[in-house]
Design an enzyme around this catalytic site. Structure first.
Site, PDB file in Angstrom:
ATOM      1  N   CYS A   1       0.931  -1.295  -0.056  1.00 15.56           N
ATOM      2  CA  CYS A   1      -0.068  -0.055  -0.009  1.00 15.56           C
ATOM      3  C   CYS A   1       0.821   1.285  -0.270  1.00 15.56           C
ATOM      4  CB  CYS A   1      -1.029   0.086   1.126  1.00 15.56           C
ATOM      5  SG  CYS A   1      -2.549   1.162   0.910  1.00 15.56           S
TER       6      CYS A   1
ATOM      7  N   HIS B   1      -3.566  -4.737   0.824  1.00 13.76           N
ATOM      8  CA  HIS B   1      -3.277  -5.206   2.167  1.00 13.76           C
ATOM      9  C   HIS B   1      -3.382  -6.913   2.481  1.00 13.76           C
ATOM     10  CE1 HIS B   1      -2.528  -1.403   4.050  1.00 13.76           C
ATOM     11  NE2 HIS B   1      -3.429  -0.864   3.089  1.00 13.76           N
TER      12      HIS B   1
ATOM     13  N   GLU C   1      -2.091  -8.577   4.764  1.00 16.38           N
ATOM     14  CA  GLU C   1      -2.040  -8.674   6.139  1.00 16.38           C
ATOM     15  C   GLU C   1      -3.229  -8.661   6.826  1.00 16.38           C
ATOM     16  OE1 GLU C   1      -0.918  -6.254   4.616  1.00 16.38           O
ATOM     17  OE2 GLU C   1      -1.793  -4.562   5.608  1.00 16.38           O
TER      18      GLU C   1
END
Ligand SMILES: *[C@@H]1O[C@H](CO)[C@@H](O)[C@H](O)[C@H]1NC(C)=O
Ligand SMILES: *[C@@H]1O[C@H](CO)[C@@H](O)[C@H](O)[C@H]1NC(C)=O
Ligand SMILES: *[C@@H]1O[C@H](CO)[C@@H](O)[C@H](O)[C@H]1NC(C)=O
Length: 314
Positions: free
Chosen positions: A128, A239, A241
């Protein structure tokens, strides 16, 4: 006599294999200046790492050490010599904060390019804001982003022809590629986009290969994954994660089994690339002191922050 030598060779190579099996690579995560909300709550700290990055990297079999912002070039050189790879995480800071995330990133980027040019192998994954930072630095520190609207939305990747011939997707299984390209599994949270047009205008398309594209809420086409042609550097606008480790409802993070499975691909990639160099700490105690386990984690999700947990640094 000869047998003994052979036996001891076999035993020592077995021991070597066993011990190297247990040594995961260590991946550095660059800290970032505190967001205003966290700064008010934790005035004695200056930077942070969202714990979701730590968990995701550990979930892919590597260990994590924080890299502080605002340090000397010698500090970042030392970090690169002991770490096996680096993640530039996402977030919301400005690139012109003096001695902040972008300045530290610039020094790391310069050293990492140097190290790779000299025949070593040192991977970086930008996520990002970290993806935007990689291209910003590759563009000589000049702005190339444009405002866009792609927040709290899951999207399937639109792969670009030739994407299979890449560092990032070359080894991915058909199952993972099919999930990524057909389901809304990538978690997007960005107000800036990098367009293919600006990649061409700046000439960055000669050094970086666009691997996938997406469209924002207003129909603007943006680059969603990219890699350097010469260096083991990868950037992703989404993202991965967050799929397993961020739960704030308004973020709409995709948590399905398939979303979680496909998200792992990206941190598996950096963990695997990071095992290709032999960088290591001078001693076991240097390593244990540097690891993220040596720092405390704070449960910020309880007060409604975007991150469930963060590590804070003075
Ligand atoms: C911040 O540090 C000061 C000085 O050490 C201390 O008095 C204060 O309690 C700390 N504040 C918090 C919120 O921990
Ligand atoms: C290209 O980058 C500039 C500088 O950030 C920006 O103002 C412009 O909107 C961008 N154009 C496109 C088409 O992305
Ligand atoms: C790790 O913890 C030890 C003991 O608490 C401390 O002395 C050391 O400074 C810590 N290391 C880092 C890098 O903060």
């Amino acid at each position: 006599m000869t047998l003994n030598i052979i036996e001891s060779l076999i035993i020592s190579s077995l021991l070597f294999t066993l011990s190297s099996c247990h040594e995961g690579p260590v991946i550095g995560i660059l800290t970032e200046e505190l967001l205003h909300s966290l700064q008010n709550q934790y005035p004695n700290y200056t930077s942070y790492i969202a714990a979701s990055y730590v968990k995701a990297i550990e979930g892919s079999g590597a260990r994590v050490a924080p890299i502080l912002i605002g340090q000397s070039e010698a500090y970042y050189r030392k970090q690169i010599s002991v770490l096996n790879g680096i993640v530039f995480p996402g977030g919301a800071c400005l690139f012109d904060n003096p001695n902040g995330y972008a300045d530290a990133g610039a020094t790391i980027f310069k050293i990492a390019k140097e190290v790779n040019k000299n025949g070593d192998y040192f991977p970086i994954l930008g996520v990002c804001l970290g993806f935007e930072l990689l291209l910003h630095l590759a563009n000589g520190g000049n702005e190339l982003r444009t405002r866009c609207s792609s927040e709290n939305v899951g999207l399937p990747l639109k792969f670009v022809p030739g994407f299979r011939n890449s560092r990032l997707y070359g080894q991915a299984s058909i199952e993972i590629l099919s999930i990524l390209s057909s389901l809304s599994v990538t978690s997007n949270h960005h107000r800036y986009c990098i367009t293919p047009k600006n990649m061409t205008r700046t000439g960055l398309d000669k050094e970086w290969k666009i691997l996938s594209l997406n469209m924002d809420k207003n129909g603007l086409i943006f680059v969603s994954s990219i890699e350097s042609i010469d260096m083991p550097f990868v950037g992703i606008q989404f993202h991965p994660e967050k799929n397993s480790y961020e739960w704030k409802k308004s973020q709409n993070n995709p948590h399905s089994r398939k979303a979680v499975l496909s998200a792992r691909h990206f941190y598996d990639w950096i963990a695997n690339e990071a095992s290709k160099n032999e960088h290591s700490y001078p001693s076991e105690s240097d390593k244990t002191n540097a690891l993220i386990e040596n720092y405390s984690v704070f449960y910020t999700g309880k007060q409604g922050a975007s991150y469930e947990e963060v590590y804070l640094f003075k």
